[in-house]
Structures are given as structure tokens and as C-alpha cells.
Design an enzyme around this catalytic site. Structure first.
Site, PDB file in Angstrom:
ATOM      1  N   THR A 199       0.827  -1.208   0.000  1.00 27.74           N
ATOM      2  CA  THR A 199       0.000   0.000   0.000  1.00 27.74           C
ATOM      3  C   THR A 199       0.859   1.255   0.000  1.00 27.74           C
ATOM      4  O   THR A 199       1.983   1.260   0.498  1.00 27.74           O
ATOM      5  CB  THR A 199      -0.929   0.048   1.228  1.00 27.74           C
ATOM      6  N   ASN A 201       0.927   4.821   1.646  1.00 20.86           N
ATOM      7  CA  ASN A 201       0.370   5.492   2.821  1.00 20.86           C
ATOM      8  C   ASN A 201       0.347   6.993   2.563  1.00 20.86           C
ATOM      9  O   ASN A 201       1.394   7.621   2.404  1.00 20.86           O
ATOM     10  CB  ASN A 201       1.211   5.174   4.053  1.00 20.86           C
ATOM     11  N   GLU A 242      -4.523   4.244   3.432  1.00 20.45           N
ATOM     12  CA  GLU A 242      -3.667   3.299   2.718  1.00 20.45           C
ATOM     13  C   GLU A 242      -4.327   2.922   1.400  1.00 20.45           C
ATOM     14  O   GLU A 242      -5.499   2.544   1.365  1.00 20.45           O
ATOM     15  CB  GLU A 242      -3.435   2.044   3.552  1.00 20.45           C
TER      16      GLU A 242
END
Length: 301
Positions: A199, A201, A242
Site C-alpha cells: 500500500t 500510505n 492506505e
């Protein structure tokens, strides 16, 4: 402070947060006046929000200043003048506001403001006062068009309510495009990569957020799935945003990202462990792909 030099203008005045369909109607109105009279369509907006200076409170933002300027230009403004809103500006008399800012600096030959518009120290000036100044100083004044639906005028308040309750379809309808949030990709704990779903962030986000949960999104033009929340499965306590991008494995750290919210998939919840979380993310990703299939990338506007 930049002011367009030597320009005769049709001026729209307002904060215009979000540049929703109501604002777009006013921009179209001013654009028509400007085109008919050979004027430049100029938006006069303010930063920080006047409420911050006058009352110590800023409504949650629908868009950053940079995004607001971009959208104002998209919807018809030739120039956007961002006037710093200070206590000194707030103290100007209505006459000085008009003569020094609108006429001398912006070359106003037409002014478009809302029926409830107030200006000058202690909000002493109103639409009728603006019309009187216009008659004296040689500019026309038009009451801003009011666009709305069966629930009333389109407004930034209605857009915020739709977003904060998770009604993204309603937010999209009111805005005329998808709501978006923006920030810079920050380093995280890289846990997503260990379970097969890396992911990005997103940090530094100032725009209004939807409720904690999972969403189908476009990150700029890339499809993906986003989680907003505190990650209860891994005992998280701080808010994280995320974004997992589909079919992408590049390095995004330190890069700006704009995330356009397309559809809500589910609430955030706590799972028994990482295996259950991994399985649910796979389900979420499939749901997001279905929602995004055939959708126009970006903000859809």
C-alpha cells in the site's frame, strides 16, 4: 499578491470551497457576462478562510487551495486572484473594499455575488450596497444564479454531509465530479507487502474524509482500493489512509498523490488475524475492480 494587469473584468467573489455545481452555475453566469462584454472572468477568493480570521474556526475543506484554483479555471475562470484574508482586510470599509480591491486592482466592470453576500468591516455591505457602488463607479452588479434540486440549493455544507456519511454517489452528484483527497506518499510499516497487498500510505491530507472503511478509488488515474481507519486487526491507534494500486509495483515514496473516491465497499472491522485480513482484502480488491470496471479514470468530471 498577483493582480491581472490592465484587465477589465467580470468578478466573482467568494470562498467557493469545492467548486460544486452551485459554484459552477455562477461561473457559467459570469463567463456569459464576460464574453458578452469582452471582459476577463476573474474569481476573487480568499485564503485562509474568512471564518478562521473572524471566528477562529475553519470549516473542513473540500479541496486544497491549489485544487480550488484548478477547478475554478476548469469551469470558466480566466484568472483566479487569491487574496490573503487578514484582520486588515476584514477592517476595510465597504467603500474601500470596492474602490481599492474591485475597481483599482481588478478593473471590475461587472460583479457577480450571492443574494446574501456581505463585505466590508462588520459585514456592513450587502448586495444593495454593491449595486449602489456599481452605479457610482461604473460597474454592473448581478445576483448570482442559484442552482439546486428538490432539497434546496447546492452547497458546500451538503457536500460535506454526503462525504462524512459515506454517501459518495450524492457527493459526486452535488460536485459534478468525484470527491478527492490529496497528500504525499509516506513510508509505512510495509505490512501490506508481506501479505501480498503493498500500500501507499497517504500523509498530509487536509480534505474532508469519508467514514472509516474500504473504498474503490482511482489514485490519479490508477485503479485501486483504499482503507481509511486505524487498522484494528494490527492494533493500530492512529488514522491511516492506505491505497493498494492494482497491477502496480513501482516506488511512490515522497511523491504527491490525488485519490478520487468512487464507491464505498464496507466498514472497517477487526479480523482474527493476518490470514483472515488477507482473504478479506482479496475480496475487497475484487469488489473494487468490479466497481471501477468501465469507469472513467480520475475525478470523472
Amino acid at each position: 499578491m498577483f493582480y491581472p494587469a490592465g484587465v477589465q473584468s467580470a468578478v466573482i467573489i467568494g470562498n467557493l470551497d469545492g467548486v460544486h455545481r452551485g459554484h459552477q452555475a455562477v461561473l457559467q453566469q459570469a463567463r456569459a457576462i464576460a464574453d458578452a462584454r469582452g471582459l476577463s472572468a476573474v474569481v476573487l477568493t480568499f485564503d485562509p478562510h474568512p471564518s478562521q480570521v473572524l471566528r477562529g474556526f475553519t470549516p473542513p475543506r473540500l479541496a486544497t487551495l491549489e485544487r480550488r484554483v484548478e477547478l475554478l479555471r476548469r469551469h470558466g475562470a480566466d484568472q483566479v486572484v487569491v487574496e490573503p484574508f487578514t484582520s486588515e482586510l476584514a477592517a476595510l470599509t465597504p467603500e474601500r473594499f470596492v474602490k481599492e480591491l474591485l475597481v483599482a486592482r481588478l478593473g471590475a466592470k461587472a460583479v457577480v455575488v450571492g443574494e446574501n453576500f456581505r463585505f466590508g468591516a462588520k459585514r456592513a455591505g450587502d448586495l444593495e450596497a454593491m449595486r449602489a457602488f456599481g452605479a457610482e463607479l461604473g460597474f454592473e452588479v448581478a445576483a448570482a444564479a442559484v442552482a439546486g434540486d428538490e432539497r434546496g440549493p447546492f452547497s458546500s455544507t451538503r457536500v460535506r454531509e454526503a462525504i462524512t456519511t459515506g454517501d459518495l454517489d450524492e457527493a459526486t452528484r452535488l460536485l459534478g465530479r468525484r470527491h478527492s483527497i490529496s497528500g504525499v506518499v509516506e513510508g509505512g510499516d510495509r505490512r501490506g507487502r508481506t501479505i501480498g497487498f503493498p500500500t501507499a500510505n497517504l500523509g498530509g491530507v487536509v480534505e474532508v474524509l469519508p467514514p472509516h472503511g474500504v473504498y474503490a478509488v482511482f489514485a490519479d488515474d490508477r485503479p485501486g482500493v483504499m482503507n481509511v481507519g486505524v487498522r484494528p486487526t494490527v492494533d493500530g491507534t492512529s488514522l491511516r489512509i492506505e491505497v493498494h494500486l492494482f497491477d502496480f509495483d513501482g516506488d511512490l515514496y515522497g511523491q504527491p498523490m490525488r485519490v478520487h473516491l468512487v464507491g464505498r465497499i464496507r466498514d472497517e472491522k477487526k479480523f482474527s488475524g493476518l490470514d483472515e485480513l488477507r482473504a478479506q482484502i482479496a475480496v475487497d480488491a475484487a469488489a473494487a475492480r468490479t466497481i471501477l470496471a468501465g469507469a472513467r479514470p480520475g475525478d470523472g468530471g
